[in-house]
Write a protein that holds these residues in place. Structure first.
Motif, PDB file in Angstrom:
ATOM      1  N   LYS A 164       0.436  -0.951   0.300  1.00 41.99           N
ATOM      2  CA  LYS A 164       0.455  -0.111  -0.127  1.00 41.99           C
ATOM      3  C   LYS A 164       0.859   1.496   0.399  1.00 41.99           C
ATOM      4  O   LYS A 164       1.851   1.366   0.634  1.00 41.99           O
ATOM      5  N   PRO A 165       0.632   2.868  -0.834  1.00 40.61           N
ATOM      6  CA  PRO A 165       0.738   3.368  -0.606  1.00 40.61           C
ATOM      7  C   PRO A 165       1.235   4.346   0.898  1.00 40.61           C
ATOM      8  O   PRO A 165      -0.771   3.938   1.174  1.00 40.61           O
ATOM      9  N   ARG A 166       1.595   5.325   1.626  1.00 38.29           N
ATOM     10  CA  ARG A 166       1.014   5.405   2.859  1.00 38.29           C
ATOM     11  C   ARG A 166       1.587   7.002   2.839  1.00 38.29           C
ATOM     12  O   ARG A 166       2.416   7.469   1.773  1.00 38.29           O
ATOM     13  N   LEU A 167       0.422   7.499   3.338  1.00 35.19           N
ATOM     14  CA  LEU A 167       0.550   8.699   3.271  1.00 35.19           C
ATOM     15  C   LEU A 167       0.714  10.127   4.591  1.00 35.19           C
ATOM     16  O   LEU A 167      -0.510   9.077   5.747  1.00 35.19           O
ATOM     17  N   SER A 168       1.017  11.504   5.020  1.00 34.39           N
ATOM     18  CA  SER A 168       1.266  10.919   6.102  1.00 34.39           C
ATOM     19  C   SER A 168       1.628  13.685   5.414  1.00 34.39           C
ATOM     20  O   SER A 168       2.036  13.423   5.108  1.00 34.39           O
ATOM     21  N   VAL A 169       0.951  13.995   6.607  1.00 34.21           N
ATOM     22  CA  VAL A 169       1.182  15.597   6.803  1.00 34.21           C
ATOM     23  C   VAL A 169       2.009  15.813   7.935  1.00 34.21           C
ATOM     24  O   VAL A 169       1.625  15.550   9.217  1.00 34.21           O
ATOM     25  N   ALA A 170       2.666  16.168   7.882  1.00 35.86           N
ATOM     26  CA  ALA A 170       3.904  17.339   9.336  1.00 35.86           C
ATOM     27  C   ALA A 170       3.837  19.031   8.596  1.00 35.86           C
ATOM     28  O   ALA A 170       4.233  19.036   7.841  1.00 35.86           O
ATOM     29  N   ALA A 171       4.077  19.816   9.491  1.00 29.11           N
ATOM     30  CA  ALA A 171       3.934  20.555  10.123  1.00 29.11           C
ATOM     31  C   ALA A 171       4.943  21.280  10.516  1.00 29.11           C
ATOM     32  O   ALA A 171       4.915  20.947  12.307  1.00 29.11           O
ATOM     33  N   PHE A 172       6.127  22.092   9.838  1.00 25.39           N
ATOM     34  CA  PHE A 172       7.468  22.143  10.941  1.00 25.39           C
ATOM     35  C   PHE A 172       7.280  23.004  11.819  1.00 25.39           C
ATOM     36  O   PHE A 172       7.122  24.800  10.370  1.00 25.39           O
ATOM     37  N   HIS A 173       7.854  23.953  12.573  1.00 26.56           N
ATOM     38  CA  HIS A 173       7.980  25.482  13.421  1.00 26.56           C
ATOM     39  C   HIS A 173       9.252  25.136  12.948  1.00 26.56           C
ATOM     40  O   HIS A 173       9.988  24.562  14.272  1.00 26.56           O
ATOM     41  N   ASP A 174       9.492  25.847  12.463  1.00 26.25           N
ATOM     42  CA  ASP A 174      10.833  26.684  12.957  1.00 26.25           C
ATOM     43  C   ASP A 174      11.250  28.368  13.422  1.00 26.25           C
ATOM     44  O   ASP A 174      10.376  29.061  13.183  1.00 26.25           O
ATOM     45  N   PRO A 175      12.458  28.574  13.987  1.00 24.93           N
ATOM     46  CA  PRO A 175      13.104  29.734  13.666  1.00 24.93           C
ATOM     47  C   PRO A 175      13.925  30.388  12.091  1.00 24.93           C
ATOM     48  O   PRO A 175      13.434  29.955  11.789  1.00 24.93           O
ATOM     49  N   ALA A 176      14.247  32.400  12.367  1.00 25.06           N
ATOM     50  CA  ALA A 176      14.456  32.776  11.201  1.00 25.06           C
ATOM     51  C   ALA A 176      15.707  32.431  11.242  1.00 25.06           C
ATOM     52  O   ALA A 176      15.852  31.587  12.333  1.00 25.06           O
TER      53      ALA A 176
END
Length: 391
Positions: free
Chosen positions: A337-349
């Motif tokens: 099966k294919p797999r999907l994920s959604v990542a929200a990265f939070h970084d400084p300037a």
């Protein structure tokens, strides 16, 4: 097909020919790109295949044309996931933290502190993010990769000559042209600060794609700020300490698509690494594949419906002076099966300097832009980048 291209096509594998076809269509979608003369094109496709290395080489077309993994995706034996671990009493589950507003804040904070100390990652439920929105972003992401024709998807291809550019691609974590590639395609969105958010660069289909990503981005920022506050107070700091140290918050949202793999024992969907920023908020579909390191062993993070996985990044390890460790993780592949994920990265300037909040310092302070450059130059390879900052 002219004579030279016919001869060339007989001498190269199908997956490289596919890359050439993608490159040609990409020029049609992007008329501002300079066209090359037939003579230049003829020479550019002979070794070392420089034209191919700068075009968007994608995994999904390979899976549709080949029953074997191309050499550049084969991991060295020491990096392969020989057998996916199973969850059992001796292989514990990642912590689950209930963030229901009715719960005692001190209790939630203490649970987060233990999870950050023991794992560097944890699931949260009752987090306040609308369930329907989580379902929608998975739905529009799947639609982009599975319903939109490749000829349309490629119009959104990111710049293959640069690192971490917005758009559709496959080589985000690649440090050099001879590095082993991940069995993954992705679409990366620049979402915060708002000056970086340009929905016109995002897919036009399905019709609600851009609206869903914008709403999801806003919800992820609010949750990230809440969790950063709990991390700060769990260490005896003011609730705004880590967020203030970050300065202006930068957020990228990456939808990753891991096609089924004909030889999963040879590949990785995402190589072993720790994230370079502060925290990552990730959701999965119902296909297992994410693994984290716990006590020198790989543990599979089983998908939990509507839970959000919080992953600590390297800058959190630095600012907490090593009290909380960033989480080493990877993605494995499967043949079914294919797999999907959604990542929200939070970084400084990139202009922000990150330093430990406590004495004596165990890490050198670092300009985040320099850290990012080092990360992409050397490649991730576990935690070698942050370990280079140890005093």
């Amino acid at each position: 097909m002219n004579v030279w291209s016919m001869e060339w096509s007989l001498s190269f594998p199908n997956f490289i020919i596919e890359s050439f076809q993608i490159t040609q269509h990409h020029r049609v979608c992007n008329p501002s790109r300079k066209k090359k003369s037939p003579i230049h094109l003829q020479h550019s496709f002979f070794p070392p295949l420089m034209e191919v290395s700068t075009s968007p080489i994608l995994v999904q077309p390979i899976t549709q044309k080949s029953s074997a993994v191309p050499p550049q995706y084969i991991q060295p034996p020491e990096n392969r996931a020989v057998k996916a671990p199973t969850q059992n009493p001796s292989n514990p589950n990642i912590p689950m933290i209930d963030m229901c507003p009715d719960r005692n804040t001190n209790l939630v904070r203490d649970e987060i502190a233990r999870a950050c100390t023991d794992w560097g990652a944890f699931h949260v439920i009752n987090h306040g993010v609308p369930i329907v929105l989580m379902d929608e972003i998975r739905k529009v992401g799947s639609s982009f990769f599975e319903a939109m024709p490749l000829s349309e998807r490629i119009c959104y291809a990111c710049d293959a000559n640069a690192t971490a550019t917005e758009g559709y691609g496959s080589r985000m974590l690649v440090a050099s042209d001879d590095a082993v590639l991940d069995w993954r395609d992705y679409f990366d969105h620049h979402t915060f600060p708002l000056s970086r958010r340009l929905p016109s660069r995002w897919p036009h289909s399905p019709s609600n794609y851009r609206e869903v990503v914008e709403k999801y981005s806003d919800e992820m920022k609010l949750l990230a700020q809440k969790i950063l506050g709990l991390l700060s107070t769990s260490l005896g700091l003011s609730s705004s300490f880590i967020e203030d140290a970050m300065g202006e918050l930068y957020q990228n949202i990456t939808i990753s698509y891991y096609p089924s793999c004909p030889q999963p024992e040879l590949t990785l969907g995402l190589q072993s690494h720790s994230d370079m920023g502060f925290i990552t908020l990730l959701i999965q579909d119902n296909v297992a594949g994410l693994q984290v390191v716990k006590d020198a062993e790989w543990v599979t993070v089983e998908p939990v419906s509507h839970a959000i996985l919080v992953i600590l990044g390297d800058q959190t390890e630095i600012i907490t002076n090593g009290t909380y460790k960033s989480c080493v993780h990877r993605a494995i592949t499967n043949a079914n099966k294919p797999r999907l994920s959604v990542a929200a990265f939070h970084d400084p300037a990139k202009t922000t300097t990150v330093r430990p909040a406590f004495e004596p310092h165990r890490y050198h302070q670092v300009l985040y832009g320099d850290y990012v450059s080092s990360w992409y130059t050397k490649g991730p390879n576990g935690k070698r980048n942050i370990e280079a900052l140890l005093i």
